[in-house]
Design a protein around this motif. Sequence first.
Motif, mmCIF file in Angstrom:
data_model
loop_
_atom_site.group_PDB
_atom_site.id
_atom_site.type_symbol
_atom_site.label_atom_id
_atom_site.label_comp_id
_atom_site.label_asym_id
_atom_site.label_seq_id
_atom_site.Cartn_x
_atom_site.Cartn_y
_atom_site.Cartn_z
ATOM 1 N N THR A 261 2.989 -0.575 5.829
ATOM 2 C CA THR A 261 1.765 -0.610 6.632
ATOM 3 C C THR A 261 0.708 -1.417 5.883
ATOM 4 N N SER A 262 -0.479 -1.460 6.444
ATOM 5 C CA SER A 262 -1.587 -2.170 5.806
ATOM 6 C C SER A 262 -2.041 -1.515 4.508
ATOM 7 N N HIS A 263 -1.496 -0.350 4.197
ATOM 8 C CA HIS A 263 -1.790 0.274 2.902
ATOM 9 C C HIS A 263 -1.053 -0.427 1.763
ATOM 10 N N SER A 264 -0.081 -1.257 2.092
ATOM 11 C CA SER A 264 0.535 -2.146 1.109
ATOM 12 C C SER A 264 -0.254 -3.449 1.115
ATOM 13 N N SER B 122 -0.445 -1.774 11.550
ATOM 14 C CA SER B 122 -1.132 -0.528 11.873
ATOM 15 C C SER B 122 -0.122 0.435 12.511
ATOM 16 N N ASP C 258 5.458 2.393 1.920
ATOM 17 C CA ASP C 258 4.422 1.602 1.253
ATOM 18 C C ASP C 258 4.570 1.640 -0.263
ATOM 19 N N THR D 132 2.169 4.469 -2.595
ATOM 20 C CA THR D 132 1.268 5.338 -1.841
ATOM 21 C C THR D 132 1.993 5.888 -0.614
ATOM 22 N N ALA E 243 -0.157 7.065 1.870
ATOM 23 C CA ALA E 243 -1.255 7.098 2.827
ATOM 24 C C ALA E 243 -0.832 6.514 4.172
ATOM 25 N N GLY E 244 -0.085 5.418 4.139
ATOM 26 C CA GLY E 244 0.380 4.805 5.380
ATOM 27 C C GLY E 244 1.345 5.701 6.128
ATOM 28 N N ASP F 78 -0.627 8.326 7.851
ATOM 29 C CA ASP F 78 -1.346 7.769 9.001
ATOM 30 C C ASP F 78 -0.415 7.593 10.198
ATOM 31 N N GLU G 31 8.205 6.377 0.093
ATOM 32 C CA GLU G 31 7.352 5.616 -0.827
ATOM 33 C C GLU G 31 8.224 4.687 -1.657
#
Length: 225
Positions: free
Chosen positions: A11-14, A20, A40, A43, A45-46, A49, A63
């Motif tokens: 995701t955009s967390h990478s 998205s 990701d 992390t 976080a993605g 989300d 991860e």
Amino acid sequence: MKIKVDLHVHTSHSLCARLSPRQIETAALRCGISAVAITDHNTMAGARDVQAAVHSLKIICAEEIRTTQGEIIGYFLQKEISPGLSPQETVARIREQGGLVAVPHPFDRLRSSRLQKPAIEALMGSIDMIEIFNARNMLIDENPDLLGRVLAAGAVPIAASDAHLPIEIGRACMKMEDFTTPREFLNHLRCATIVARKSPLWVHLATKALRSYRRLRNKRPQTFG
């Protein structure tokens, strides 16, 4: 019932990706993907989300963890695992969560992040999955002997898209029976069919440009007032 699973999506967390939750859902459904692993870099976080926002797909929280000797993916995780640990400690922390261990893109000559051969040999028997096809691989440094030993020790060969952009989702995936638990997932994966298509070369240029832009933006001094 057979489903298609993309086991490697960013995701955009990478830093190098631009996806998205909604883009992942739209692209996956368009190409018949029913389950996606969010992997990701360093992390979760993605993954959190996407899991919160997308309900039409099965989401595997994962991860891609940078160890001292290269990257390892942990699947079915509940909490993040810090980068910079040894491969053995990283695997131990994945196992503590009841997760599964995978080696991504081990034979891609252009990736300095690939898990090094001594680390793979040291983890022999602890690897659940190994990518034998990654849609982003360009120059392959094949090692049939090492791969043969990893597979003989129990690892399942897999293919994955390593998607960073919408166009990449589903280009490489696994067609397998549906699952509800990590153990059932792994058992069904052993009988799965690989679907493998290369991503276009231009995606590498796009993600390199994205990474450079984000690094430059993060270095810019903030102004106030």
